[in-house]
Design an enzyme around this catalytic site. Sequence first.
Site, mmCIF file in Angstrom:
data_model
loop_
_atom_site.group_PDB
_atom_site.id
_atom_site.type_symbol
_atom_site.label_atom_id
_atom_site.label_comp_id
_atom_site.label_asym_id
_atom_site.label_seq_id
_atom_site.Cartn_x
_atom_site.Cartn_y
_atom_site.Cartn_z
ATOM 1 N N TYR A 140 0.764 -1.326 -0.024
ATOM 2 C CA TYR A 140 0.002 0.013 -0.002
ATOM 3 C C TYR A 140 0.914 1.311 -0.011
ATOM 4 O O TYR A 140 0.511 2.301 -0.316
ATOM 5 C CB TYR A 140 -1.010 0.164 1.177
ATOM 6 C CG TYR A 140 -2.194 -0.929 0.962
ATOM 7 C CD1 TYR A 140 -2.205 -1.853 0.103
ATOM 8 C CD2 TYR A 140 -3.140 -0.964 2.080
ATOM 9 C CE1 TYR A 140 -3.165 -2.885 -0.053
ATOM 10 C CE2 TYR A 140 -4.171 -1.887 2.003
ATOM 11 C CZ TYR A 140 -4.253 -2.903 1.182
ATOM 12 O OH TYR A 140 -5.279 -3.805 0.851
ATOM 13 N N ASP A 250 -11.195 -8.219 7.546
ATOM 14 C CA ASP A 250 -12.859 -8.047 7.055
ATOM 15 C C ASP A 250 -13.531 -9.460 7.151
ATOM 16 O O ASP A 250 -14.456 -9.426 7.446
ATOM 17 C CB ASP A 250 -12.738 -7.291 5.762
ATOM 18 C CG ASP A 250 -13.120 -5.874 5.932
ATOM 19 O OD1 ASP A 250 -12.697 -5.451 6.990
ATOM 20 O OD2 ASP A 250 -13.480 -5.365 4.916
#
Length: 354
Positions: A140, A250
Amino acid sequence: MKKIVVIPGDGIGREITDSAVEVLKAVDKKFSLELEYETHDAGGTAYDKHGTPLPTSTLDACKAADAVLFGAVGGTKWDNVDAKLRPEKAILGLRKGLGLYANLRPVKVFDVLADNSPLKHDLVAGVDLVIVRELVGGIYFGDRCESEIKDGVERAWDLENYSVPEVERITKLAFETARLRGKKLTSVDKANVLATSRLWRRTVETLRAEYADVELNHLYVDNCAMQLAVNPKQFDVIVTGNLFGDILSDEAAVIGGSIGLMPSASIGELTSLYEPIHGSAPDIAGKNIANPMGTILSAAMLLRYSLKEETAARAIESAVERTLADGYRTADIYADGMKKLGTVEITEKIIERL
Ligand code: NAD
């Protein structure tokens, strides 16, 4: 005095942080924690008042605080605001400004809510794990190319990059977290394919001797994703990089069955920030129906990790658990035969049980 900066943000943010502060005040009375609070703006509310989603005064106050309690930001009202000034930019600004290098996401399935999970009751009742995700490195934050033409073909690329000190820092935090819990750590990588994962695994191994009281094992990320669905009870603490952690946390969150219940901590070099995993829920804002438990449990994490007040943290967690066991529910987790309460009223029940 220990200073806590409270950032309600937008939507249901004010209601849920109000609840968490009421609970903190009650636990402070019981354990003499000497907490003081300072409220600051962020998100769309801050944009409306100050023209920016993260005013310098908010960031400076956070840097000087012992811990930050954050509600949520965002809402359709700011959909047409310039991308650089969108409410959600406040979160990235805080992560960067406070050096928040680790995200901790506990997933605890309360027995009385096990039927809310998409997985079978027997698989999830008793699940109690924490995912420790590296937050400021990896793919990222590596170099990237949006588009280039090579030999007449368009391509794009993102670079995954980890250093030994980055892996050491997150691994130590994960070992320390495991020490406070079930003393079991699973490091997740893709060492059969990726060089960064092989460095990750080697570095984790160098710390094994220093934490000999914690049982350590390694799993490939694809296997871990599968294990979370077939046998989540095997896990205590999972440590992993930024990309794998984003996806696995998640996946793990849905096991719990309600996003209104899930807390998180982002651990930093200057201070740490605690927030529920859900967003600002504009559809239910101002109606006194939001579930404040994710934020109240985030406040318990604040006491545990920033203030080292383990007993007070556990007192909050068991008060929440007892409130659920006594049949009190907010609308999002309501089932037949239970007693439905609003945000303010369920907070009172939790405080009564402290
Ligand atoms: P959301 O998490 O806000 O809401 C999803 C659904 O869950 C909604 O139906 C909502 O009513 C419900 N819900 C969420 N929290 C609840 C609670 N505590 N009690 C009861 N029900 C709850 O996600 P969304 O609708 O995709 O996003 C809304 C806004 O929040 C967007 O602007 C988004 O960008 C922002 N957002 C902010 C954060 C953050 O501040 N960290 C995180 C995610 C989304």
